[in-house]
Design an enzyme around this catalytic site. Structure first.
Site, PDB file in Angstrom:
ATOM      1  N   ARG A  62      -9.718   3.742   2.244  1.00 25.68           N
ATOM      2  CA  ARG A  62      -9.613   2.840   1.094  1.00 25.68           C
ATOM      3  C   ARG A  62     -10.577   1.680   1.319  1.00 25.68           C
ATOM      4  NH1 ARG A  62      -3.346   2.633   1.877  1.00 25.68           N
ATOM      5  NH2 ARG A  62      -2.755   4.583   0.897  1.00 25.68           N
ATOM      6  N   ARG A 155      -1.546  -2.134  -6.408  1.00 26.78           N
ATOM      7  CA  ARG A 155      -2.487  -1.908  -5.307  1.00 26.78           C
ATOM      8  C   ARG A 155      -3.753  -1.189  -5.779  1.00 26.78           C
ATOM      9  NH1 ARG A 155       0.253   0.845  -0.052  1.00 26.78           N
ATOM     10  NH2 ARG A 155      -0.685   2.742  -0.824  1.00 26.78           N
ATOM     11  N   ARG A 166       3.641  10.124  -4.180  1.00 24.15           N
ATOM     12  CA  ARG A 166       4.142   9.137  -3.218  1.00 24.15           C
ATOM     13  C   ARG A 166       5.553   8.662  -3.598  1.00 24.15           C
ATOM     14  NH1 ARG A 166       0.139   6.475   0.503  1.00 24.15           N
ATOM     15  NH2 ARG A 166      -1.546   7.976   0.477  1.00 24.15           N
TER      16      ARG A 166
END
Ligand code: 5GP
Length: 215
Positions: A62, A155, A166
């Site tokens: 990321r 996020r 998730r």
């Protein structure tokens, strides 16, 4: 003596008395539970005491993640070979990517005389329980699935598909995390400072206990 140096002396003193490394800390909690931020704060406050076990993963980095610091970013082929060579303490497949703790990652921290901190999912917890690592098990629980979804969306690291995956995993992890006996402590992260203080208190009091037992 400042509280920080007292804490450090206490831990390293305990370690010498035991003639082996202090018990590692294993943190587990759904993606978005705030576990990485809690770990980061612990390292900021006690930089010489704790060392992070850098995991391997096949997912892409990321923004802001550094190879060798946050993860060892690798490929499925390479990781598979290392697994076959018995180089991992535990491995998992999470949201379509492989993750794992190499034995080397833990040894590096222990050889540096620090308390090893691991961040793993529930699959990793189950395997570590079968190993000789003998850590403290800490579960970080989000206040609710709705709040978790909000945090994951904010996020902006996930696609809709990976976000839903998730969240599905998070539901089963929370169920496992809340089951009595699976963790030494469950910390609800509805307020970051409160959750951090709870984590710190747990770590300090358990290391004190270790000292009493051995002295
Ligand atoms: P993320 O992709 O958000 O960094 O991590 C996804 C999940 O993988 C998180 O629940 C995290 O705790 C877990 N994870 C990270 N490293 C490891 C590891 O080495 N082993 C296992 N079993 N899980 C890991």
């Amino acid at each position: 003596m400042t509280s920080v140096s007292y804490f450090r002396t206490l831990i390293l003193g305990t370690c010498n008395m035991l003639h082996k490394g202090p018990r590692p800390l294993v943190l587990c909690g759904p993606s978005g539970s705030g576990k990485s931020t809690l770990i980061k704060k612990l390292f900021e406050e006690f930089p010489d005491t704790f060392g992070y076990s850098v995991s391997h993963t096949t997912r892409s980095p990321r923004e802001g993640e550094e190879n060798g610091k946050h993860y060892h970013f690798t490929t499925k082929d390479k990781m598979q070979k290392q697994i076959e060579q018995n180089e991992f303490l535990e491995t998992a497949v999470y949201s379509g990517n492989m993750y794992g703790t190499s034995k080397r990652a833990v040894e590096d921290v222990q050889e540096a005389g620090k308390i090893c901190v691991l961040d793993v999912d529930v699959q990793g917890i189950k395997q570590i329980k079968q190993s000789s690592l003998d850590p403290f098990y800490i579960f970080i629980k989000p206040p609710s699935i709705e709040e978790l979804e909000k945090r994951l969306r904010a996020r902006k690291t996930e696609t809709e598909d990976t976000l839903q995956r998730r969240l599905a995993v998070a539901r089963t992890e929370i169920e496992y995390g809340e089951k009595p006996g699976n963790f030494d402590i469950v910390i609800e992260n509805d307020n970051f400072s409160k959750a951090y203080e709870e984590l710190k208190k747990f770590v300090i009091s358990n290391l004190k206990q270790g000292e009493t037992v051995t002295s």
